[in-house]
Enzyme design. Sequence first.
Site: not given
Lengths: 372, 323
Positions: B29, B58, B60, B82-83, B129
Amino acid sequence: MVRKEIKTCSLEYMQVLTQDGQVDHDLYPKELNEDKVKEMYHLMVLLRTMDEKLFNLQRTGKIGTYAQAKGQEASQIGSGMALKEEDWIIPSFREMGVFIARGADRKKLVQSWNGDTRAYADMTKAHALPTAIPIASQCLHATGIAWASKLKKEKSASIVYFGDGATSEGDFHEALNFAAQFQLPVVFFCQNNGWAISTPTSGEMNSETVAQKAFAYDMNAIKVDGNDVLAVYKATSEALTRAREGQGPTLIEAETFRMGDHTTSDDSSKYRSDELKAQWAKKDPIERLQNYFKAIGTWSEDYKTWVEETVAKEVEEAVEGGLSVEAPTYKQMFEDVFEGEMPWMLKEQQAELEAELQEIEQRSQATGGGNK
Amino acid sequence: MVKMHMVAALNSALRHTMSQDDKVVILGEDVGVDGGVFRVTEGLQEEFGKERVVDTPLAEAGIVGSSIGLAINGMRPVCEMQFSGFSYQALHHVIQHMSRFRQRSNSTASLPMVLRAPCAGGIRALEHHSESPESYYIHAQGIKVVMPSGPKDAKGLLIAAIKDNNPVVFLEPKSIYRSFKEEVPEEAYEIELGKANVVQEGSDVTIVTWGAMTRATKKAVEELGDVSCEIIDLRTLWPFDIDTIVKSVEKTKRAVVVQEATRACSLSSEIVAQIQERCVLKLEAPVKRVTAFDLPFPQFALEKYFLPNTTRIKTKIKEVVDF
């Protein structure tokens, strides 16, 4: 200000052969001939016979849990015969017919139902993946495999099999979205057999069809009579050709019926009626082809007997070959995990098991064969 | 040598491997035009094109599931979560397929893929996060798990991970992405997976750590002053380097394991168990641990209490040395 219709979607349904054997000559696939259709018949009978044999082998404890394909022969043989050697098959767990149509070693198919992954080695090399049990997860692998074909500029398509229940999973939708977004050479083949174990298709979705789900992704789609081997073959061939020519993915819904239980661990009499089974028995895909041969005057009892006898021998050979393979050794489960040098913890744990087995063996010898 | 922070070092590793092998593709992403939210993939789409550095939808599971397919069919995908806190939407693909595809195919198909994910806390980020998820990936089995502790290691380890024919989960501690620079060779180089780094030799106590905690441990040891500490940075968390740990503990006779992750059933649990099994008669003190507490990662107003810090590291070292 405006308020108007901005998009309409329409869905095709295709049947080439009626149950009483009447063929639509305009729709009859041009690349087929009588020999080819006879081959389809042969393989469908082979699939059903092998399916019954494996069911019985499970019942007598000779193999593990088995998922029957009975009733879905046209969907599996028809789509499988549309494939080319370079195409990829990404199955779920009920697609023995596709492998048979592809010409996979039938002994290995039996071996695979005996919990032995060695059966999958040659199939994987021949672009046919091992069974994927987690529902719909394989749809994304197909997307990725097709993506690689596109990046490598290879003219091969991927076909992924799943059931009606799988269309409720997020992975199915993510796979369709990726495939459409990147216009990948993949065919999503849904065998809508009416049931996800005990849940009917109506319990999975408010949608009238599975195929219409492709509209959300602006993807080609078609619904076919899944018990009509000619319609399945035609729809799959067209979709694969589009895929190979860079015209993107397709969702095919083949409407069929699982005549057996979900697996040998299931008892479908708990959730569906004998009447329903009887209704679908009247749409039997193998009988339909027999009716077709009768209608065009190429059917004979001699032919029927020849197919049955040939198939009986083929199944016997597959079962004998598949079950006579020596059991895998314990080393395989350790060796097949990491490529390269085995990590220290696996070496140590393998040695622990080896010592345990040696001890059992020594004790057995000391007590004259009994493991006491 | 060029002085650079870890983001630049990782970027350099990706650039080298993409130049050397056209089978390497990046997907994730915002990894293309935006260069990733942390800029690890910055400039790569411009250099290698949209086909090889792909901004995906978007999703995963879509990213990891497709990467598995790409790897089966001959590519070497490097996918970015992304995280790491969002990688759980793809965890079923990791556990059900990535970890066992080689076994399922009887060694016919290895999965040469890397799943990169920024991990761990310390930057006052939003919820989800900041976790340290290495144990989930270790428990999946069949996957190598790597976590660098600084720029120089990051480059060599990432190149080695991409060249490895096994699936690798590459976890990047966000707190050290840009917090310090190191001299990093400009050329491509590999740091062997499975080998730990003895960051500092010592004789009183062995400290086993990894990721951002390596730097925290060094600081704590400096502050302690009069204790001779041997610091081992694991680099590869699975399969970790038992020989280096045992050799060191046999010398120092004492050990502390420092990790940012929570305690129970964690990698530190396994390391302590292995030290106990192999070194019990050499030990002169219990092996102790510095970890986060066994709690869901709190929102960042409380992060400073949750995460291990130099004070806690010093306390445990003293407890073990003074035992």
